[in-house]
Design a protein around this motif. Structure first.
Motif, PDB file in Angstrom:
ATOM      1  N   UNK A  25      32.116  -1.417  12.360  1.00 44.88           N
ATOM      2  CA  UNK A  25      32.223  -2.749  12.747  1.00 44.88           C
ATOM      3  C   UNK A  25      32.727  -2.924  14.336  1.00 44.88           C
ATOM      4  N   UNK A  26      33.613  -1.816  14.425  1.00 51.45           N
ATOM      5  CA  UNK A  26      34.167  -1.732  15.935  1.00 51.45           C
ATOM      6  C   UNK A  26      32.852  -1.645  16.847  1.00 51.45           C
ATOM      7  N   UNK A  27      31.884  -0.900  16.465  1.00 49.26           N
ATOM      8  CA  UNK A  27      31.048  -0.611  17.220  1.00 49.26           C
ATOM      9  C   UNK A  27      29.827  -1.763  17.600  1.00 49.26           C
ATOM     10  N   UNK A  28      29.524  -2.368  16.222  1.00 47.83           N
ATOM     11  CA  UNK A  28      28.850  -3.901  16.516  1.00 47.83           C
ATOM     12  C   UNK A  28      29.718  -4.730  17.449  1.00 47.83           C
ATOM     13  N   UNK A  31      29.008  -3.554  20.874  1.00 47.66           N
ATOM     14  CA  UNK A  31      27.874  -3.600  21.430  1.00 47.66           C
ATOM     15  C   UNK A  31      27.423  -5.193  21.903  1.00 47.66           C
ATOM     16  N   UNK A  32      28.205  -6.095  21.197  1.00 39.02           N
ATOM     17  CA  UNK A  32      27.817  -7.662  21.578  1.00 39.02           C
ATOM     18  C   UNK A  32      29.028  -8.214  22.426  1.00 39.02           C
ATOM     19  N   UNK A  33      29.788  -7.337  22.968  1.00 42.72           N
ATOM     20  CA  UNK A  33      30.938  -7.765  23.803  1.00 42.72           C
ATOM     21  C   UNK A  33      30.333  -8.584  24.958  1.00 42.72           C
ATOM     22  N   UNK A  40      18.448  -2.111  20.598  1.00 45.04           N
ATOM     23  CA  UNK A  40      18.772  -1.480  19.422  1.00 45.04           C
ATOM     24  C   UNK A  40      19.655  -0.152  19.864  1.00 45.04           C
ATOM     25  N   UNK A  41      19.140   0.414  21.173  1.00 49.50           N
ATOM     26  CA  UNK A  41      19.858   1.689  21.390  1.00 49.50           C
ATOM     27  C   UNK A  41      21.240   1.495  21.845  1.00 49.50           C
ATOM     28  N   UNK A  42      21.684   0.259  22.618  1.00 43.39           N
ATOM     29  CA  UNK A  42      23.017  -0.083  22.705  1.00 43.39           C
ATOM     30  C   UNK A  42      23.945  -0.052  21.505  1.00 43.39           C
ATOM     31  N   UNK A  43      23.214  -0.894  20.544  1.00 41.59           N
ATOM     32  CA  UNK A  43      23.928  -1.039  19.129  1.00 41.59           C
ATOM     33  C   UNK A  43      24.402   0.058  18.417  1.00 41.59           C
ATOM     34  N   UNK A  44      23.139   1.257  18.379  1.00 42.95           N
ATOM     35  CA  UNK A  44      23.211   2.487  17.742  1.00 42.95           C
ATOM     36  C   UNK A  44      24.258   3.376  18.670  1.00 42.95           C
ATOM     37  N   UNK A  45      24.236   3.277  19.738  1.00 41.94           N
ATOM     38  CA  UNK A  45      25.114   4.128  20.663  1.00 41.94           C
ATOM     39  C   UNK A  45      26.622   3.627  20.535  1.00 41.94           C
ATOM     40  N   UNK A  46      26.800   2.365  20.499  1.00 39.53           N
ATOM     41  CA  UNK A  46      28.337   1.829  20.327  1.00 39.53           C
ATOM     42  C   UNK A  46      28.780   2.221  18.988  1.00 39.53           C
TER      43      UNK A  46
END
Length: 64
Positions: A25-28, A31-33, A40-46
């Motif tokens: 949840x925090x990573x998602x 990524x949307x901050x 997709x790369x940013x989402x997966x990384x975060x």
């Protein structure tokens, strides 16, 4: 007179599952901050970074 202490058992699966869920949840959210459409790369990384951070809060890893 003191009573003997009861044995406490921690549900490790529940603790780790909760940490993973919180990390996802925090990573998602991270990524949307700054954009509503991160790639997709940013989402997966975060998500990966935040899951590791969440697990580090509840697990002591060996120093090796």
């Amino acid at each position: 007179r003191l009573q003997p202490r009861a044995e406490v058992k921690i549900n490790t699966y529940a603790v780790v599952s909760r940490a993973i869920e919180e990390g996802i949840n925090r990573g998602w959210n991270r990524a949307h901050k700054y954009t509503s459409t991160p790639d997709g790369t940013t989402i997966k990384s975060e998500i990966e970074k935040e899951v590791h951070n969440s697990l580090a809060e509840v697990i002591s890893w060996p120093d090796d």
